[in-house]
Motif scaffolding. Structure first.
Motif, short mmCIF file in Angstrom:
data_model
loop_
_atom_site.label_atom_id
_atom_site.label_comp_id
_atom_site.label_asym_id
_atom_site.label_seq_id
_atom_site.Cartn_x
_atom_site.Cartn_y
_atom_site.Cartn_z
N GLU A 267 39.70 48.06 31.01
CA GLU A 267 39.60 47.73 32.44
C GLU A 267 38.23 47.14 32.76
O GLU A 267 38.13 46.18 33.53
N ARG B 130 38.14 43.57 31.37
CA ARG B 130 38.94 42.69 32.22
C ARG B 130 38.18 42.36 33.51
O ARG B 130 38.11 41.22 33.95
N ARG B 131 37.56 43.36 34.10
CA ARG B 131 36.80 43.17 35.34
C ARG B 131 35.62 42.22 35.12
O ARG B 131 35.36 41.34 35.92
N SER C 231 36.95 38.62 34.61
CA SER C 231 37.52 38.14 35.87
C SER C 231 36.44 37.81 36.88
O SER C 231 36.50 36.77 37.54
N LYS D 159 42.00 35.18 42.05
CA LYS D 159 42.24 36.54 41.54
C LYS D 159 43.70 36.78 41.19
O LYS D 159 43.99 37.52 40.25
N GLU D 160 44.62 36.16 41.91
CA GLU D 160 46.05 36.34 41.61
C GLU D 160 46.39 35.83 40.21
O GLU D 160 47.12 36.47 39.46
N ASN E 23 44.88 38.12 37.48
CA ASN E 23 45.59 39.39 37.32
C ASN E 23 46.80 39.27 36.41
O ASN E 23 47.21 40.24 35.78
N LYS E 24 47.35 38.06 36.32
CA LYS E 24 48.52 37.83 35.46
C LYS E 24 48.12 37.49 34.02
O LYS E 24 48.96 37.49 33.14
#
Length: 60
Positions: A10, A13-14, A17, A28-29, A32-33
């Motif tokens: 996590e 990923r953060r 991103s 962000k959408e 997230n995928k």
């Protein structure tokens, strides 16, 4: 999956991103995928380009 591994994934990923969002590459959408592997590849692509350009601005 252990809590430590889940937490590390996590956090990774953060990190990717946030960096990609800061330079305006993806919203962000979309991120997230994406998988963590995809985020890593995109991060490496864009940040290697930026780093190389800063170090060697006249080679492009």
């Amino acid at each position: 999956m252990s809590n430590l591994l889940k937490s590390a994934l996590e956090k990774e990923r953060r990190h990717y991103s946030e960096k990609l969002y800061q330079i305006g590459v993806y919203n962000k959408e979309v991120m997230n995928k994406m998988t963590i592997s995809e985020l890593r590849k995109e991060y490496a692509y864009f940040f290697r380009s930026i780093t190389n350009h800063k170090n060697y601005p006249y080679t492009r």
